[in-house]
Design a protein around this motif. Structure first.
Motif, short mmCIF file in Angstrom:
data_model
loop_
_atom_site.label_atom_id
_atom_site.label_comp_id
_atom_site.label_asym_id
_atom_site.label_seq_id
_atom_site.Cartn_x
_atom_site.Cartn_y
_atom_site.Cartn_z
N LEU A 30 2.42 6.81 -5.30
CA LEU A 30 1.56 6.45 -6.43
C LEU A 30 1.56 7.55 -7.48
CD1 LEU A 30 -1.75 4.87 -5.18
CD2 LEU A 30 -0.43 4.22 -7.20
N HIS A 31 1.41 8.78 -7.01
CA HIS A 31 1.37 9.91 -7.93
C HIS A 31 2.68 10.02 -8.70
CE1 HIS A 31 2.07 14.14 -9.05
NE2 HIS A 31 0.81 14.07 -9.43
N VAL B 199 -1.74 -3.07 -6.18
CA VAL B 199 -1.55 -1.65 -6.51
C VAL B 199 -1.20 -1.47 -7.98
CG1 VAL B 199 0.88 -1.69 -5.75
CG2 VAL B 199 -0.34 0.47 -5.86
N LEU C 240 -3.72 -0.27 -10.63
CA LEU C 240 -4.03 1.15 -10.87
C LEU C 240 -3.25 1.71 -12.05
CD1 LEU C 240 -4.05 2.59 -7.23
CD2 LEU C 240 -6.00 1.96 -8.65
N THR D 246 2.11 5.12 -0.46
CA THR D 246 1.43 6.39 -0.15
C THR D 246 0.89 7.03 -1.43
OG1 THR D 246 3.46 7.64 -0.48
CG2 THR D 246 3.02 6.83 1.76
N ASN D 247 -0.01 7.97 -1.26
CA ASN D 247 -0.53 8.72 -2.40
C ASN D 247 0.61 9.41 -3.16
OD1 ASN D 247 -3.05 7.95 -1.64
ND2 ASN D 247 -3.58 9.89 -0.66
N ARG D 248 1.60 9.91 -2.39
CA ARG D 248 2.75 10.57 -3.02
C ARG D 248 3.48 9.61 -3.95
NH1 ARG D 248 3.63 12.05 2.17
NH2 ARG D 248 5.19 10.42 2.40
N ARG E 140 0.84 -1.20 0.00
CA ARG E 140 0.00 0.00 0.00
C ARG E 140 0.87 1.25 0.00
NH1 ARG E 140 -2.79 -3.24 3.58
NH2 ARG E 140 -4.99 -3.64 3.08
#
Ligand SMILES: [Mn+2]
Length: 373
Positions: free
Chosen positions: A67-68, A102, A105, A63-65, A61
């Motif tokens: 992933l971005h 993940v 995505l 972080t959003n950072r 999982r």
């Protein structure tokens, strides 16, 4: 047909307490930068495909950072019309099916093919067939998948990719939890190239079967290793390991205190630090056999100022306690000793035990001195 083989970028890895001016964990930023440099190189070299052999992310999982950042770099590749093919490694593969992968995505980004369903998929890029075997449910399942991997006659080039430790002439395991292992003679045969992931040092384990290695160092075990990617020219049959910049990591020569005049130990330690090139580096000094009472006299402020230029410095002392053996005592030791014992029983995030201990000792020393500073 030229491909860039990259592996084990571990985007999302974070450690230590240093932050960037933007407030990001600075070590996390190092891993972001390393992945961005790989994409820069792919675009500059105009390769035909980027192949990632697993552990793109550091965790199941991210972080959003993280992933971005990865999606943004995938977008850059797509804009340069370079396909990106990635398999799951042991770090990002979920233990439970319901967690969801993940990598799924990434499929929303055009030009990306993510292979993560526990079975081999063949990805075609022009006249190249990539036989992509992701992290599997268990080791037997992985080996069963690999047995079915064969070059396709209608493809000009065949490349296999997998994420596992290889054992045979050498032993390329990491000993990590969730590691999958493949005997060397069960690697896919008849391939123009086998792109391996998992082992963090770049090395050819069998003819045309390479680990690209990681792009940053995840532990001191990787201290002396160069980091980068492989540029593979299938037509020429040429593999060019390309070294990319990474954060310097140094294990200083161990300071051994056995049989040494105690009075000279602190001076020798300061000297060792003063003579080391620590600039921007992650560095560690091991001190073996230091008596507890000598350790207690170390000037941790001085240690801190001598290691100021470092990105992160760890002092790793093996402390000898004179009356430690035999007598189990319920009595309290010094506050320092109690705190050190407390720390040793705790699992800490990152690797900042020594920094925390040094800070505590400074504070306790200040308190003992009556709080004057
Ligand atoms: Mn890895």
């Amino acid at each position: 047909m030229r491909l860039l083989h990259v592996s084990d970028t571990h985007v999302g890895f974070a450690a230590y307490s240093r932050v960037t001016p933007e407030g990001l964990n600075a070590r996390e930023q190092d891993f972001f930068d390393a992945f961005r440099r790989v994409v820069d190189l792919a675009i500059a070299e105009r390769v035909d495909v980027v192949l990632h052999s697993g552990d793109l992310f550091d965790s199941v999982r991210p972080t959003n950072r993280a992933l971005h950042h990865v999606m943004d770099q995938c977008r850059r590749l797509h804009e340069a019309r370079i396909p990106f093919v990635v398999i799951s490694g042991n770090h990002e593969a979920p233990r439970l099916r319901e967690t969801g992968a993940v990598l799924r995505l990434l499929e929303f980004v055009p030009g990306v093919r993510a292979v993560y369903k526990g079975r081999t998929e063949v990805v075609r890029v022009g006249d190249l067939a990539i036989h992509a075997t992701p992290h599997a449910a268990d080791n037997d399942a992985l080996l069963a998948q690999l047995r079915d991997v064969r070059p396709l006659a209608d493809a000009r080039w065949n490349v296999a990719t997998l994420h596992a430790g290889v054992v045979g002439v050498g032993d390329f395991r990491t000993g990590e939890f969730h590691e999958q292992v493949v005997p060397q003679n069960e690697l896919p045969q008849g391939m123009d190239y086998v792109a391996l992931g998992h082992y963090h040092r770049a090395v050819e384990v069998a003819p045309r079967a390479w680990y690209a290695g990681s792009t940053e160092r995840c532990s001191f075990k990787e201290c002396g290793e160069e980091k980068g990617v492989n540029l593979v020219d299938l037509r020429k049959g040429a593999v060019e390991p390309r070294i990319l910049p990474s954060r310097p990591m140094r294990m200083l020569p161990t300071l051994s205190c056995e049989g040494v005049d105690e009075a000279t130990i602190p001076g020798a330690l300061y000297e060792r630090l003063a003579s080391a090139d620590l600039r921007d580096a992650i560095a560690r000094l091991r001190v073996t056999g230091i008596p507890a009472h000598v350790h207690a006299t170390l000037d941790f402020r001085r240690v801190k100022s001598l290691t100021e230029a470092a990105f992160h410095f760890d002092l790793q002392p093996d402390i000898i306690r004179r009356e430690a053996q035999g007598v189990a005592s319920a009595a309290l030791g010094s506050l320092e000793d109690e705190f050190e014992g407390f720390l040793s029983r705790r699992t800490l995030q990152g690797d900042n035990r020594d920094a925390l201990l040094a800070e505590a000792k400074t504070l306790l020393a200040e308190a003992a001195a009556g709080g004057s500073s």
